[in-house]
Design an enzyme around this catalytic site. Sequence first.
Site, short mmCIF file in Angstrom:
data_model
loop_
_atom_site.label_atom_id
_atom_site.label_comp_id
_atom_site.label_asym_id
_atom_site.label_seq_id
_atom_site.Cartn_x
_atom_site.Cartn_y
_atom_site.Cartn_z
N THR A 87 0.87 -1.19 0.00
CA THR A 87 0.00 0.00 0.00
C THR A 87 0.89 1.23 0.00
O THR A 87 1.61 1.49 0.98
CB THR A 87 -0.89 0.02 1.25
OG1 THR A 87 -1.64 -1.19 1.28
CG2 THR A 87 -1.84 1.21 1.23
N LYS A 112 -7.34 1.90 -2.90
CA LYS A 112 -6.90 1.40 -1.59
C LYS A 112 -6.99 2.53 -0.55
O LYS A 112 -7.31 2.29 0.63
CB LYS A 112 -5.46 0.87 -1.71
CG LYS A 112 -4.84 0.39 -0.41
CD LYS A 112 -5.43 -0.91 0.13
CE LYS A 112 -4.83 -1.24 1.49
NZ LYS A 112 -5.11 -2.53 2.01
N LYS A 166 0.87 4.85 8.34
CA LYS A 166 1.53 5.20 7.07
C LYS A 166 0.49 5.39 5.97
O LYS A 166 0.50 6.36 5.22
CB LYS A 166 2.52 4.08 6.74
CG LYS A 166 3.20 4.12 5.39
CD LYS A 166 2.59 3.20 4.35
CE LYS A 166 2.47 1.75 4.66
NZ LYS A 166 1.86 0.93 3.63
P1 NAP Z 1 5.37 -6.62 7.38
O1 NAP Z 1 4.93 -7.88 7.99
O2 NAP Z 1 5.92 -5.54 8.25
O3 NAP Z 1 6.45 -6.99 6.24
C1 NAP Z 1 7.10 -5.98 5.51
C2 NAP Z 1 8.01 -6.64 4.51
O4 NAP Z 1 8.66 -5.62 3.72
C3 NAP Z 1 9.13 -7.47 5.16
O5 NAP Z 1 9.39 -8.59 4.34
C4 NAP Z 1 10.30 -6.49 5.12
O6 NAP Z 1 11.56 -7.11 5.16
C5 NAP Z 1 10.06 -5.84 3.79
N1 NAP Z 1 10.74 -4.54 3.64
C6 NAP Z 1 10.45 -3.39 4.31
N2 NAP Z 1 11.29 -2.42 3.90
C7 NAP Z 1 12.10 -2.95 2.97
C8 NAP Z 1 13.16 -2.44 2.18
N3 NAP Z 1 13.56 -1.17 2.27
N4 NAP Z 1 13.77 -3.29 1.34
C9 NAP Z 1 13.39 -4.57 1.23
N5 NAP Z 1 12.40 -5.12 1.95
C10 NAP Z 1 11.76 -4.30 2.80
O7 NAP Z 1 4.19 -5.92 6.55
P2 NAP Z 1 2.91 -6.60 5.87
O8 NAP Z 1 1.81 -6.61 6.85
O9 NAP Z 1 3.30 -7.84 5.14
O10 NAP Z 1 2.53 -5.45 4.82
C11 NAP Z 1 3.23 -5.30 3.58
C12 NAP Z 1 2.46 -4.27 2.73
O11 NAP Z 1 1.12 -4.74 2.53
C13 NAP Z 1 2.36 -2.90 3.39
O12 NAP Z 1 2.44 -1.89 2.42
C14 NAP Z 1 0.97 -2.93 4.03
O13 NAP Z 1 0.43 -1.63 4.20
C15 NAP Z 1 0.20 -3.76 3.03
N6 NAP Z 1 -0.97 -4.49 3.58
C16 NAP Z 1 -0.93 -5.14 4.77
C17 NAP Z 1 -2.07 -5.81 5.22
C18 NAP Z 1 -2.08 -6.55 6.54
O14 NAP Z 1 -3.20 -6.91 7.02
N7 NAP Z 1 -0.95 -6.86 7.14
C19 NAP Z 1 -3.24 -5.83 4.46
C20 NAP Z 1 -3.23 -5.19 3.23
C21 NAP Z 1 -2.09 -4.51 2.78
P3 NAP Z 1 12.22 -7.54 6.59
O15 NAP Z 1 11.67 -8.90 6.88
O16 NAP Z 1 13.68 -7.53 6.32
O17 NAP Z 1 11.80 -6.50 7.60
#
Ligand code: NAP
Length: 288
Positions: free
Chosen positions: A93, A168, A236
């Site tokens: 997102t 979104k 964010k």
């Molecule tokens: P998360 O569990 O915090 O995972 C974030 C991922 O991004 C991790 O694999 C992290 O790597 C990687 N990352 C962050 N910064 C990076 C960088 N500079 N370079 C390379 N890798 C990087 O987050 P998530 O919940 O999966 O969410 C991911 C996205 O989906 C976000 O944009 C969020 O807003 C969106 N989203 C989330 C949900 C939800 O319910 N969780 C639902 C819809 C959309 P590391 O493991 O090394 O930290």
Amino acid sequence: MKTGVIGLGAMGAHMARNLAKHGFLQTVYNRTQSKAEDLAKELGIEHAESPAAVATQSELIIICVSRDEDVLEMIDAIKDHLQAETIIIDTSTVSADTAKSAATILNDVNTHFLDCPVSGGTEGAKNGTLAMMVGGDESILNKAKDMLDAIAANIIYIGPTGSGQATKAVNQIMAAGINQAVTEALAFGKAMGLPMEKVVDVVSNGAAGNWFVQHRGKTMLVNKYEPGFKLALHHKDLSICKSMIKQQGDNALPTVEMTLIHYQKLMDEGYGDEDISALFRLKQKLFE
Ligand code: NAP
């Protein structure tokens, strides 16, 4: 199509598992390498040691990282290593402007970009039932459809690049309002001494019923806030919404402004990595 996933967090790891289940997954990359190693072992595939290595092996790449700058960092890392006609799908997102920047960079190297943010939480990612809102070229979406069907049950083409992310933003504003309403109402019910499990059961199936109360109602009542969707990530998203709203005639929306303040307070208290239902912490305090 040989598919690679970049970003194996709460959402990306489940997407990778579902792609593997359908036989599409070629490779995975994660910034923290151990996560990629563990998942690759679980799925019986190779992991990539860099985003560039994903680029050289893939016909389709799914990105799922945190923030705008992270997406652009990954685009920059893959752009010089991609085969022509590769399709890059960003499910993170981020802002519509970031989607447009990514599309421009990738068009210049003869590849294709779709902004495909998702909704449905970690449960939706796990079950392959996400809702996906798509911006970009519809003919490219049609080419990617089989792979996306492995991770999403409801894929809707919205319009040109950026319109997936704009949709979104609509979703995230709604999610903020629902979080405000559910946490406040359940804190009130608890203060009145009602049997709250029963309350959640009955309201979940009436006119006020919604995904959030169904999936997070009972956990917040026992002060469990395992992510889920991290509060800092929704903060964010709402910051992105705030700037997009401002672009529409210098406006501000009350739900967005209020939720940003509440989330900031919780983040300052160290709860940023908890699920967004941790807003219940603040609402309970209103009745102390
Ligand atoms: P998360 O569990 O915090 O995972 C974030 C991922 O991004 C991790 O694999 C992290 O790597 C990687 N990352 C962050 N910064 C990076 C960088 N500079 N370079 C390379 N890798 C990087 O987050 P998530 O919940 O999966 O969410 C991911 C996205 O989906 C976000 O944009 C969020 O807003 C969106 N989203 C989330 C949900 C939800 O319910 N969780 C639902 C819809 C959309 P590391 O493991 O090394 O930290």
